[in-house]
Design a protein around this motif. Structure first.
Motif, mmCIF file in Angstrom:
data_model
loop_
_atom_site.group_PDB
_atom_site.id
_atom_site.type_symbol
_atom_site.label_atom_id
_atom_site.label_comp_id
_atom_site.label_asym_id
_atom_site.label_seq_id
_atom_site.Cartn_x
_atom_site.Cartn_y
_atom_site.Cartn_z
ATOM 1 N N SER A 178 0.828 -1.200 0.000
ATOM 2 C CA SER A 178 0.000 0.000 0.000
ATOM 3 C C SER A 178 0.866 1.256 0.000
ATOM 4 N N ASP A 179 0.378 2.270 -0.658
ATOM 5 C CA ASP A 179 1.056 3.562 -0.630
ATOM 6 C C ASP A 179 0.927 4.229 0.741
ATOM 7 N N ALA A 180 0.089 3.655 1.610
ATOM 8 C CA ALA A 180 -0.093 4.218 2.948
ATOM 9 C C ALA A 180 1.172 4.078 3.791
ATOM 10 N N ALA A 181 2.049 3.141 3.394
ATOM 11 C CA ALA A 181 3.278 2.916 4.154
ATOM 12 C C ALA A 181 4.467 3.518 3.426
ATOM 13 N N PRO A 182 5.294 4.289 4.113
ATOM 14 C CA PRO A 182 6.504 4.818 3.471
ATOM 15 C C PRO A 182 7.477 3.692 3.147
ATOM 16 N N ASP A 183 8.387 3.963 2.225
ATOM 17 C CA ASP A 183 9.326 2.933 1.793
ATOM 18 C C ASP A 183 10.167 2.410 2.952
ATOM 19 N N TRP A 184 10.534 3.291 3.899
ATOM 20 C CA TRP A 184 11.369 2.816 4.997
ATOM 21 C C TRP A 184 10.623 1.823 5.883
ATOM 22 N N MET A 185 9.292 1.966 5.987
ATOM 23 C CA MET A 185 8.516 1.021 6.777
ATOM 24 C C MET A 185 8.448 -0.340 6.080
ATOM 25 N N LYS A 186 8.272 -0.329 4.761
ATOM 26 C CA LYS A 186 8.263 -1.582 4.008
ATOM 27 C C LYS A 186 9.599 -2.302 4.157
ATOM 28 N N SER A 187 10.688 -1.526 4.052
ATOM 29 C CA SER A 187 12.020 -2.104 4.213
ATOM 30 C C SER A 187 12.224 -2.627 5.633
ATOM 31 N N LEU A 189 9.946 -3.801 7.760
ATOM 32 C CA LEU A 189 9.203 -5.042 7.974
ATOM 33 C C LEU A 189 9.957 -6.237 7.388
ATOM 34 N N LEU A 190 10.571 -6.047 6.229
ATOM 35 C CA LEU A 190 11.378 -7.117 5.630
ATOM 36 C C LEU A 190 12.618 -7.386 6.485
ATOM 37 N N TYR A 191 13.217 -6.326 6.991
ATOM 38 C CA TYR A 191 14.402 -6.450 7.845
ATOM 39 C C TYR A 191 14.075 -7.262 9.099
ATOM 40 N N ILE A 192 12.956 -6.957 9.726
ATOM 41 C CA ILE A 192 12.533 -7.696 10.920
ATOM 42 C C ILE A 192 12.257 -9.152 10.572
ATOM 43 N N ALA A 209 16.157 2.265 9.645
ATOM 44 C CA ALA A 209 15.113 3.014 8.954
ATOM 45 C C ALA A 209 15.479 4.480 8.747
ATOM 46 N N ALA A 210 16.534 4.922 9.444
ATOM 47 C CA ALA A 210 16.973 6.323 9.368
ATOM 48 C C ALA A 210 15.887 7.290 9.824
ATOM 49 N N VAL A 211 15.192 6.908 10.903
ATOM 50 C CA VAL A 211 14.201 7.780 11.532
ATOM 51 C C VAL A 211 14.424 7.712 13.040
ATOM 52 N N SER A 212 13.788 8.590 13.766
ATOM 53 C CA SER A 212 13.943 8.570 15.220
ATOM 54 C C SER A 212 13.170 7.397 15.812
ATOM 55 N N PRO A 213 13.630 6.858 16.955
ATOM 56 C CA PRO A 213 12.893 5.771 17.606
ATOM 57 C C PRO A 213 11.437 6.133 17.903
ATOM 58 N N ALA A 214 11.197 7.373 18.311
ATOM 59 C CA ALA A 214 9.820 7.781 18.636
ATOM 60 C C ALA A 214 8.939 7.776 17.396
#
Length: 287
Positions: A178-187, A189-192, A209-214
């Motif tokens: 889905s486009d609802a998820a940013p690319d870093w989130m898709k990546s 989920l695969l990483y996990i 993910a190159a984002v803050s933990p929060a």
């Protein structure tokens, strides 16, 4: 923290359930859940988002999803145009395993979905019409309860699975996210999915993910309905269930292989998640 184990009120002699043409509500939709039963979800109308295992899918009218047992999933109906769908649940013990001399399995679509980690199938107009007619017949049989209605339901379920397997066999699954998820989130989920049995934490995932933990925690919960730690724990316990039934490894070996810090922690988590001890679960599967 862990996903809900969906409970079915079906007769043990007939492990089957259907939610026919059910209008979903984003306020009351069941939280992330999993169960041993297999599930077919067909979307009649509306739109939304469906999180299954490691992928976030768009839901639209005519979409078809096949979800094997022990797969984390949750739907998020749109607030303004909520989904109306039919969900068919059944224990695989109801599906006759005999091949009749053919290399065919009614559960093939589920097996392929699990192997490919893709649970949305390309659905032709003919298959959509067939699915709608067959789920309506199942609902009618269950309401009328004529003699032999359970047998009739299972005959229709076999027809449903036969059509799905025949008409999706030549094509590939619709695996787009889905486009609802940013690319870093898709990546992420695969990483996990590749490392959930390893000691990974929020800090490492945020770096990946190159984002803050929060921000990661907030968006992960928003898009999957689960916390990061809850999701990883659930994946580990699902893997433990598989190893208990598929190997002769000791419970301590399995706990360590799945990333649990100690055997007591594994026992507590497994009992809370599955409802029984690892040893009892293995015995029930062997039986």
């Amino acid at each position: 923290m862990n996903p809900l184990r969906k409970q079915f009120n079906a007769d043990p002699a007939f492990p089957f359930s259907i939610m026919h043409r059910d209008l979903k509500n984003y306020r009351t939709e069941l939280p992330d859940h999993l169960h041993d039963w297999y599930e077919i979800v067909y979307v009649h109308s509306g739109k939304g988002v469906f999180f299954i295992d490691q992928t976030i899918y768009d839901m639209r009218a005519g979409d078809l999803f096949v979800i094997p047992g022990n797969t984390i999933h949750r739907s998020f109906p749109d607030r303004d145009d909520p989904v109306t769908s039919t969900a068919v649940f059944f224990s695989p013990v109801l599906i006759q395993p005999s091949s009749l001399g053919e290399s065919f399995s009614y559960l093939r679509c589920f097996e392929l979905g699990r192997a490919r980690k893709s649970f949305k199938l390309d659905c032709t107009d003919s298959l959509r019409e067939g699915i709608e007619a067959l789920v309506d017949r199942i609902d009618a049989e269950l309401k009328e309860q004529k003699p032999g209605f359970r047998h009739a339901v299972m005959l229709i379920v076999h027809q449903l699975l036969l059509r799905i397997n025949r008409e999706t066999a030549a094509g590939s699954p619709k695996g787009e996210s889905s486009d609802a998820a940013p690319d870093w989130m898709k990546s992420l989920l695969l990483y996990i999915d590749e490392r959930f049995c390893e000691p990974i934490g929020l800090a490492e995932l945020a770096v990946h993910a190159a984002v803050s933990p929060a921000h990661l925690s907030r968006l992960f919960k928003q898009l999957t309905g689960m916390t990061v730690t809850g999701f990883i724990a659930a994946k580990r316990l699902i893997r433990a269930k598989e190893l208990l039934l598929q190997t002769g490894d000791g419970v301590g070996q399995i706990a360590a292989a799945c990333g649990f810090e100690s055997l007591p922690h594994f026992h507590r988590s497994f009992k809370r998640f599955v409802g029984t001890t690892p040893a009892a679960y293995r015995r029930s599967g062997a039986g």
